[in-house]
Motif scaffolding. Structure first.
Motif, PDB file in Angstrom:
ATOM      1  N   VAL B  17       0.853  -1.176   0.000  1.00 11.69           N
ATOM      2  CA  VAL B  17       0.000   0.000   0.000  1.00 11.69           C
ATOM      3  C   VAL B  17       0.890   1.228   0.000  1.00 11.69           C
ATOM      4  O   VAL B  17       1.912   1.254   0.672  1.00 11.69           O
ATOM      5  CB  VAL B  17      -0.886  -0.027   1.257  1.00 11.69           C
ATOM      6  N   VAL B  18       0.516   2.204  -0.787  1.00  7.61           N
ATOM      7  CA  VAL B  18       1.312   3.420  -0.833  1.00  7.61           C
ATOM      8  C   VAL B  18       0.916   4.303   0.337  1.00  7.61           C
ATOM      9  O   VAL B  18      -0.263   4.561   0.575  1.00  7.61           O
ATOM     10  CB  VAL B  18       1.084   4.170  -2.154  1.00  7.61           C
ATOM     11  N   GLU B  19       1.914   4.715   1.016  1.00  3.41           N
ATOM     12  CA  GLU B  19       1.680   5.589   2.148  1.00  3.41           C
ATOM     13  C   GLU B  19       1.620   7.020   1.620  1.00  3.41           C
ATOM     14  O   GLU B  19       2.543   7.461   0.928  1.00  3.41           O
ATOM     15  CB  GLU B  19       2.842   5.435   3.119  1.00  3.41           C
ATOM     16  N   VAL B  20       0.562   7.710   1.902  1.00  4.06           N
ATOM     17  CA  VAL B  20       0.406   9.060   1.369  1.00  4.06           C
ATOM     18  C   VAL B  20       0.361  10.044   2.526  1.00  4.06           C
ATOM     19  O   VAL B  20      -0.267   9.792   3.557  1.00  4.06           O
ATOM     20  CB  VAL B  20      -0.880   9.195   0.528  1.00  4.06           C
ATOM     21  N   LYS B  21       1.102  11.105   2.323  1.00  2.00           N
ATOM     22  CA  LYS B  21       1.063  12.183   3.304  1.00  2.00           C
ATOM     23  C   LYS B  21       0.720  13.442   2.534  1.00  2.00           C
ATOM     24  O   LYS B  21       1.500  13.888   1.696  1.00  2.00           O
ATOM     25  CB  LYS B  21       2.427  12.298   3.967  1.00  2.00           C
ATOM     26  N   SER B  22      -0.465  13.968   2.767  1.00  2.00           N
ATOM     27  CA  SER B  22      -0.834  15.150   2.009  1.00  2.00           C
ATOM     28  C   SER B  22      -0.876  16.349   2.929  1.00  2.00           C
ATOM     29  O   SER B  22      -1.206  16.250   4.109  1.00  2.00           O
ATOM     30  CB  SER B  22      -2.180  14.943   1.322  1.00  2.00           C
ATOM     31  N   LYS B  23      -0.507  17.452   2.369  1.00  4.35           N
ATOM     32  CA  LYS B  23      -0.361  18.656   3.168  1.00  4.35           C
ATOM     33  C   LYS B  23      -1.144  19.776   2.505  1.00  4.35           C
ATOM     34  O   LYS B  23      -1.014  20.017   1.300  1.00  4.35           O
ATOM     35  CB  LYS B  23       1.125  19.023   3.233  1.00  4.35           C
ATOM     36  N   PHE B  24      -1.973  20.407   3.318  1.00  6.66           N
ATOM     37  CA  PHE B  24      -2.652  21.597   2.825  1.00  6.66           C
ATOM     38  C   PHE B  24      -2.399  22.703   3.828  1.00  6.66           C
ATOM     39  O   PHE B  24      -2.790  22.590   4.997  1.00  6.66           O
ATOM     40  CB  PHE B  24      -4.151  21.336   2.664  1.00  6.66           C
ATOM     41  N   GLU B  25      -1.751  23.729   3.376  1.00  4.36           N
ATOM     42  CA  GLU B  25      -1.309  24.787   4.287  1.00  4.36           C
ATOM     43  C   GLU B  25      -0.566  24.162   5.449  1.00  4.36           C
ATOM     44  O   GLU B  25       0.474  23.548   5.222  1.00  4.36           O
ATOM     45  CB  GLU B  25      -2.493  25.669   4.672  1.00  4.36           C
ATOM     46  N   ALA B  26      -1.076  24.257   6.668  1.00  7.93           N
ATOM     47  CA  ALA B  26      -0.298  23.702   7.776  1.00  7.93           C
ATOM     48  C   ALA B  26      -0.792  22.332   8.193  1.00  7.93           C
ATOM     49  O   ALA B  26      -0.300  21.759   9.153  1.00  7.93           O
ATOM     50  CB  ALA B  26      -0.344  24.651   8.964  1.00  7.93           C
ATOM     51  N   GLU B  27      -1.786  21.825   7.498  1.00  2.15           N
ATOM     52  CA  GLU B  27      -2.403  20.579   7.960  1.00  2.15           C
ATOM     53  C   GLU B  27      -1.852  19.391   7.190  1.00  2.15           C
ATOM     54  O   GLU B  27      -1.599  19.461   5.989  1.00  2.15           O
ATOM     55  CB  GLU B  27      -3.914  20.646   7.736  1.00  2.15           C
ATOM     56  N   TYR B  28      -1.704  18.316   7.895  1.00  4.10           N
ATOM     57  CA  TYR B  28      -1.253  17.072   7.275  1.00  4.10           C
ATOM     58  C   TYR B  28      -2.346  16.036   7.359  1.00  4.10           C
ATOM     59  O   TYR B  28      -3.102  15.991   8.327  1.00  4.10           O
ATOM     60  CB  TYR B  28      -0.021  16.522   7.994  1.00  4.10           C
ATOM     61  N   ARG B  29      -2.426  15.212   6.377  1.00  6.56           N
ATOM     62  CA  ARG B  29      -3.257  14.006   6.454  1.00  6.56           C
ATOM     63  C   ARG B  29      -2.391  12.844   6.005  1.00  6.56           C
ATOM     64  O   ARG B  29      -1.641  12.963   5.050  1.00  6.56           O
ATOM     65  CB  ARG B  29      -4.467  14.109   5.521  1.00  6.56           C
TER      66      ARG B  29
END
Lengths: 1012, 389
Positions: B17-29
């Motif tokens: 599974v690909v580990e995804v780290k997404s960032k929007f402004e200061a927030e991470y998911r």
């Protein structure tokens, strides 16, 4: 392009003037033994020796410091040289069958280093002559000159040829006296029939004038016939019907006897008695080594005070006197020899005082006055390459104390040098300079480089630290000539000379040398990863050398070293002669060749680097401080393998940074993992090879995948600001082949940190030196880091260890911000400290397409203003030219062409002195010395008492340059810079013309020319 | 990061599974994404909007590739590429379109973003009101520029100045040069002079992909430095030294594709044979104006001093160890407890290229103003800005 780039600065004539006072380029003198000598001559009256080389150079040597050089127009071998005794003239015969006349003339007054010198003599070519081919003779080699002989009166030159003819030339005009020519048929007529037997007499092998009766010459033909010919009556006085092929002839002083030597290794003595026209039998005939015919022997002999026979094509030479009989066994071919003897004609014998033998690779002088006939150490012409030079290092301004101790250690006898002609006018050197050469056999030689003659001082051998197969039984410091081999062998051979190119073990080779002249500590590093720290001791000592092993690979287990083994250290205490004696032996693992060394004697630290990493060692406390691997991260990733799940934060961080770095350059490697892609790549490579273009260069960015990327190129210690801007302390800097620079902050007990935390001496000794990584700089262009140097607040380089603390140099400016100058192969850059940010830079490769090979910071003193000097960065590029930059501004100042760009070994061997001179190898055995400074010059300035010239005006000015060096770069003897030599970045065309005009106006090179 | 080693075994990577780290402004998911099901960009876009709670907001998706470059995700293909390149982590950056208009994707763009965003947008509001379905018209923004023709206005028409942008080394520069003889028409007649030519263009290399360099093109200048009088090795070294930002001025062997400007277009020059003549004429009748002459001088001399360091090539990486506390003996001792193994903790990137990546079209307009009335000869005189763009 350069012109527009720097035009803004050209408006400063003041700066131009200063530059002229600071910088001037010229090649000054050649040190060492001429490469491929081919002829030797001696002038007993002027006491000068001349050596001709295969490249067409003639070098004249007299007393130490007296040297003249001349160069023939063609680079053909000089086959014979003859002095016109006492006249300061000499004749040279070249391989192309031309005869040249040279003259030593007193030139115009020269100014050197601000001192005017009068009566400086230089060597110039006056005339040349080529024997015309004779019509009707089918073979052109018939008039090929085999031997020259000068009559005592010095006005006639006899020329023997291949065709057997003898021609007579009038001197000094070099014109042929047609009516004097003696052809072979002339002689053959007077021969008895049984001797003639239809064959020609062969080439003329020897011509010798009768010692008592002028105008009579002895002509020896190859077939064995010897004729005593009267030049004036054109008539053969006597014929000596030798049967054996002739090699050479020599007269006895009285003229009653002569000796002929033959190709069977024997010699015959013939009596010249009046009355007999035909002599069939010699008085005596001897074959000294007849019982050993395989010994294709030395036909050269000096018997009973009768010298001068020529030629031996084996490396031996025999001296016989009464019952004494010594055969000198040389390591290289004998070119020629002469004896130094009295020139008094009345004496019955020559009474030679010294025998000078020119060998292919060295000059050996035998003292014939001292019993045992020892050889004399030569003050010049030393065979630098007695074992191949592997590195060199220059130390300026050596203290008298160290100097004397070195001389004592070297036991250099101040013996009487037999060749003492001429007078050196050069001012005595202001300071003592040492040149250290490291050799392939593990020796380090110390040379006195203060003057024109490069004199050996002391030889240090490092081989006895190790246990080698051929254990060196012979103490290297014992004079080899003293070892009288009392063997009952015949002939009584004696080894003479020090040329020995065969290294016992190539691993012993010296790669790097560093000497601290204040503390007398020497660091020598070699091919097998050995780093030896030595101290000077005046007493002989037997001790065991401490061995310390440092693993530079640290935790990288997957790596296997496939190179040579380390040298085995000697386990027993070994005797070390007075001089530098080893204290500690450091062994790097893997035992790769040491590529960089730095010594800081004040902190008792030595840093060293190999192709795998670098290390730091405290030799006072004998402990390793630091070992750092610099191998490329790609390799390390491969070695780490997939198992290391638990990694330290350090590792993962380091790795992530490395990945960023690597990823920029090495995407290619990722693709190459599958075997199919490998096949494709191989096919592509094959396809590439098929379409052969003549010369192509691939344009690819520098890759970090190169296996050599981890090579540590330079190391340096500095007391500077690495932690913050207010506290300075010891630092260590290391630069690698892939453009990485590591800076470590060092904790040296009692040193640094502003000396605020000085502690008691007791605790100091228990404390250890520690190193903390401070900065890591990755140069974007990834070019190898050639040099690192820290500049103080005033932009000057930091002084050497001890210099500041002992008030030997101006203390560095510690109040203003320091900066670090990092020179890579492509760029010069200055970074501010402690926050490393780029201040200035010069992109040499991007602008000029050349790469930096050697870099040095040099202090140039003005030739006019007494106390004005400037620190300048000197860069030698792969094009062989010198670029000078000011620091820290990195503005180009001047450019000089120096070494041919094809001369890779010359460029690689270049070393700079701290005051603007330098050395590079022009042949395995010769250093060319050059000067970039207008003030500091070391060049031969000599006078010889010669009669006023009666010779015609010269044909040409001879360049003071050997053909092996920059052949297209002619420096005339007044040392003016030609326009092509200097490409001044800051002058416009007009100004250059002005310069030139000014220079021409002011005869010679007056240093104070103001432009415009 | 610490599990980087796992992904090197291909079998495991394929199924994982690909580990995804997404960032929007200061927030991470952070979330996982199956490699096999990945492939629909629109779905992914909506998914990200939902987990970041930014539904309805017009955003642009970018990801960091293995070189640390910020690359766009705006269709299925490059989404697929992004997922494949995850190694193993896929880092996604979500950018609102309004503050992003001036953005160009380039080498080290990840690190440079901050500076770029402070720049006033060159064409503000060009796209933000548009719906997603409408195709974008205007300067390309979601692509990496790999090459450009520059200085069209100041070069002789027979010449072409090409800038190659090398982002990472996915593609090698990929060409070879050779010695040769170039023929020039001078007022004195035809002259032959040694020249340097492109001898081969490697397939798949950067040079080939630009289409701007071809075999037998004569190289006139490298980064503003004339090649004349330099040896092949020197030219090679110059090109390699400038490889990260290579500007080559060539005289194309094929003169048919030249760019002609306005009234200067002359039919006689279009033939490939007559190309040399055009140089001669261009050189002969153009006399540089004083203004244009002074400009290059100041610019270039400042470059020699090295203070115009806004070039992108000098981003030397400096790692500073915080284990090296400023003057504290005790802390230094602590750091030295593991002697020789301190670790870098902060990165500073000096001399980032900042705003240097504007597009060349607008740039050359600016140049037009500076160099009104000058041409021809100016090809030799580099404006500093131009070199350092």
């Amino acid at each position: 392009m350069m012109k527009f780039r720097f035009r803004r600065q050209t408006t400063d004539p003041q700066r131009e003037k200063i530059k002229q006072e600071l910088f001037a380029f010229r090649k000054t003198v050649e040190h060492g033994f001429p490469h491929q000598p081919s002829a030797l001559a001696f002038d007993p009256k002027l006491q000068l020796m001349a050596i001709g080389t295969k490249s067409g150079a003639i070098k004249i040597y007299g007393a130490p410091g007296v040297e003249f050089t001349g160069l023939h127009k063609d680079t053909t071998a000089v086959t014979q040289i003859l002095f016109l005794p006492g006249q300061g003239c000499l004749l040279s015969l070249l391989d192309d069958n031309t005869i040249h006349l040279w003259e030593l003339v007193a030139g115009v007054t020269r100014e050197v280093g601000g001192v005017k010198k009068e009566g400086v003599v230089s060597l110039r070519e006056v005339d040349s002559y080529c024997l015309p081919g004779r019509p009707g003779i089918e073979s052109s080699s018939a008039t090929r000159v085999t031997v020259l002989h000068l009559l005592k009166s010095c006005d006639l030159l006899c020329v023997g040829t291949e065709g057997g003819g003898v021609y007579v030339l009038e001197l000094p005009r070099l014109s042929l006296k047609e009516n004097q020519t003696l052809l072979q048929d002339h002689v053959t007529q007077s021969l008895p029939d049984d001797y003639r037997c239809g064959k020609s007499l062969g080439p003329v092998e020897s011509l010798q004038e009768h010692p008592q009766q002028a105008g009579k010459i002895l002509i020896g033909y190859s077939r064995g016939l010897v004729v005593l010919w009267d030049l004036s009556s054109r008539h053969a006085d006597q014929l000596f019907l030798g049967k054996q092929q002739l090699e050479s002839l020599v007269w006895e002083r009285s003229g009653n006897l002569f000796v002929s030597s033959h190709n069977d290794g024997g010699y015959s003595v013939w009596a010249v008695t009046n009355g007999n026209v035909y002599n069939n039998q010699p008085v005596s005939s001897t074959i000294p080594y007849g019982e050993k015919p395989s010994n294709r022997s030395n036909t050269s002999i000096t018997t009973g005070g009768m010298p001068r026979a020529s030629y031996g094509d084996r490396h031996c030479l025999t001296i016989q006197q009464d019952k004494e009989h010594v055969t000198l066994d040389f390591t290289s071919r004998v070119i020629d020899f002469f004896t130094v003897h009295n020139v008094d004609d009345d004496k019955e014998f020559d009474d030679p005082s010294a025998l000078v033998v020119l060998l292919e690779e060295e000059l050996v002088v035998i003292d014939l006055l001292t019993p045992g006939w020892p050889s004399l150490p030569t003050p010049y012409l030393a065979p630098l390459h007695s074992s191949a030079i592997t590195c060199s290092c220059h130390v300026t301004n050596v203290s008298t104390k160290l100097w004397e101790r070195l001389i004592n250690a070297g036991k250099a006898q101040q013996s009487r040098w037999p060749i003492c002609g001429g007078k050196s006018l050069a001012p005595p050197p202001k300071q003592q300079e040492l040149l250290l050469t490291g050799h392939e056999d593990g020796t380090v030689r110390f040379w006195d480089a203060s003057g024109v003659a490069l004199t050996p001082l002391y030889k240090l051998s490092t081989a006895n630290v190790f246990h080698t197969d051929c254990d060196p039984v012979d103490d290297p410091h014992d004079d080899p000539d003293m070892q009288q081999e009392e063997e009952e062998e015949w002939p009584p051979f004696r080894k003479v000379g020090c040329f020995d190119p065969y290294s016992d073990d190539p691993r012993l080779g010296i790669q790097k040398i560093s000497l601290c002249k204040y503390s007398n500590k020497l660091v020598v590093a070699g091919t097998a990863g050995q780093v030896i720290i030595l101290g000077l001791n005046d007493e002989r000592s037997d001790h065991l050398v401490d061995v310390s092993v440092m693993d530079l690979l640290q935790d990288r287990e997957g790596f296997t070293w496939k190179g040579h083994d380390r040298l085995e250290p000697r386990l027993k205490p070994a005797p070390f002669p007075p001089g530098f004696q080893p204290l500690v032996l450091l062994q790097c693992l893997p035992p790769a060749s040491v590529t960089a060394v730095a010594l800081h004697a004040e902190w008792n630290l030595v840093a060293f680097g190999t192709s795998h990493g670098f290390g730091l060692f405290d030799y006072h406390r004998r402990n390793a401080v630091l070992a750092r691997c610099t191998l490329h991260p790609n390799d390390s990733l491969a070695m780490e393998g997939p198992l290391s799940r638990v990694k330290s934060l350090k590792k993962s961080l380091r790795q992530s940074f490395r990945r960023i770095r690597k990823s920029r350059v090495s995407g290619k490697k990722r693709v190459l993992t599958t075997p199919t892609s490998k096949v494709q790549e191989a096919n592509a490579a094959l396809a590439e090879q098929e379409e052969v273009a003549p010369v192509q260069r691939r344009i690819e960015p520098r890759s970090a995948d190169d296996s050599l990327s981890g090579v540590v190129r330079c190391l340096c210690f500095a007391d500077t600001f690495l932690r913050d801007g207010t506290h300075h302390g010891p630092t260590l800097w290391a630069g690698t082949n892939s453009g990485s620079v590591y800076a470590y902050a060092l904790e040296v007990p009692g040193v640094g940190l502003g000396r605020t935390c000085e502690r008691g001496g007791a605790s100091e000794s228990s404390m250890c030196v520690e190193a903390v990584l401070g900065k890591e700089i990755q140069l974007m262009h990834r070019a190898p880091v050639v040099s690192i140097c820290v500049l103080d607040g005033r932009g000057k380089p930091l002084p050497d260890p001890y210099e500041a603390s002992q008030d030997l140099a101006i203390a560095p400016d510690m109040t203003n911000a320091h900066s670090v100058l990092i020179a890579s192969e492509e760029q010069l850059k200055v970074f501010s400290l402690p926050k490393v940010s780029a201040k200035t830079k010069f992109k040499l490769t991007a602008h000029e397409g050349c790469r930096v090979r050697k870099v040095a910071l040099v202090l140039f003193s003005s030739s006019v203003q007494e106390d004005y000097s400037e620190h300048t960065l000197v860069c030698l590029t792969n094009m062989g030219d010198m670029h000078l930059f000011n620091i820290p501004g990195l503005r180009p100042q001047v450019r000089f062409d120096c070494i041919r760009k094809e001369d890779i070994s010359g460029i690689a061997s270049c070393v700079f002195t701290k005051n603007g001179q330098g050395f590079y190898l022009i042949s395995p055995s010769e250093y060319e010395r050059f000067s970039l400074s207008a003030k500091v010059l070391t060049e031969p300035l000599c006078s010889v008492d010669v009669p006023l010239s009666t010779l015609p005006s010269p044909l040409l000015d001879t360049p003071l340059d050997s053909p092996l060096s920059c052949a297209d770069l002619t420096l005339d003897s007044t040392g003016e810079l030609t326009v092509e030599d200097v490409r001044d970045f800051l002058t416009t065309v007009d100004e250059e013309e002005n310069n030139l005009r000014n220079m021409k106006d002011e005869e010679g090179r007056s240093p104070g020319i103001l432009i415009n | 990061m610490s599990r980087a080693s796992q992904s090197r075994t291909p079998t495991r990577a394929a199924e994982s599974v690909v580990e995804v780290k997404s960032k929007f402004e200061a927030e991470y998911r952070r979330f996982g994404l199956k490699r096999t099901v990945a492939g629909n960009f629109q779905e992914f876009y909506r998914f990200l909007q939902s987990i970041h709670h930014i539904r309805g907001m017009d955003v642009r998706l970018c990801y960091a590739d293995i070189h640390g470059d910020l690359l766009p995700i705006n269709n299925d293909d490059n989404f697929d590429k992004a997922v494949k390149s995850a190694n193993p982590l896929l880092r996604i950056v979500i950018i609102t379109k309004t503050d992003d208009d001036s953005m160009v994707f380039a080498t080290n763009s990840l690190q440079r973003r901050k500076k770029v965003m402070t720049l006033p947008g060159l064409n503000p509001g060009a796209t933000h009101s548009r719906g997603k379905s409408v195709p974008q018209i205007g300067p390309p923004q979601d692509f990496r520029q790999i090459s450009s023709i520059i200085d069209v206005d100041i070069l002789p028409e027979a010449y072409r100045r090409v800038r190659l942008h090398k982002h990472g080394t996915n593609k090698p520069l990929g060409f070879y040069i050779r010695d040769g003889v170039s023929v020039r028409v001078t007022p004195h007649g035809v002259e032959k002079a040694p020249g340097v030519f492109i001898s081969r263009v490697v397939r798949g290399g950067l040079a080939e992909s630009t289409g701007l360099l071809a075999i037998n093109d004569e190289i006139i200048e490298v980064n503003g430095i004339e090649v004349a009088g330099k040896s092949l090795d020197q030219v090679t070294a110059m090109m390699v030294a400038n490889s990260h930002n290579l500007v080559v001025t060539v005289k194309p062997a094929n003169q048919r594709n030249n760019v002609y400007r306005g009234s200067k277009t002359s039919v006689g020059n279009t033939g490939s044979v007559g190309s040399a003549g055009s140089i001669g004429s261009a050189l002969s009748h153009d006399s540089p104006s004083p203004a244009s002459q002074s400009n290059p001088i100041t610019a270039s001399s400042s470059q020699a001093e090295g203070d115009s360091d806004d070039e992108d090539d000098e981003g030397d990486i400096i790692l500073e160890s915080d284990g090296l506390n400023p003057y504290s003996r005790d802390s230094a001792r602590n750091g030295a407890a593991a002697a020789g193994r301190p670790f870098p903790q902060s990165v500073s990137m000096p001399n980032s290229m900042g705003a240097s990546l504007s597009n060349s079209a607008s740039y050359s307009q600016d140049r037009n103003h500076n160099h009104a009335g000058s041409s021809g000869r100016e090809r030799m005189r580099e404006d500093g800005n131009m070199i350092t763009l």
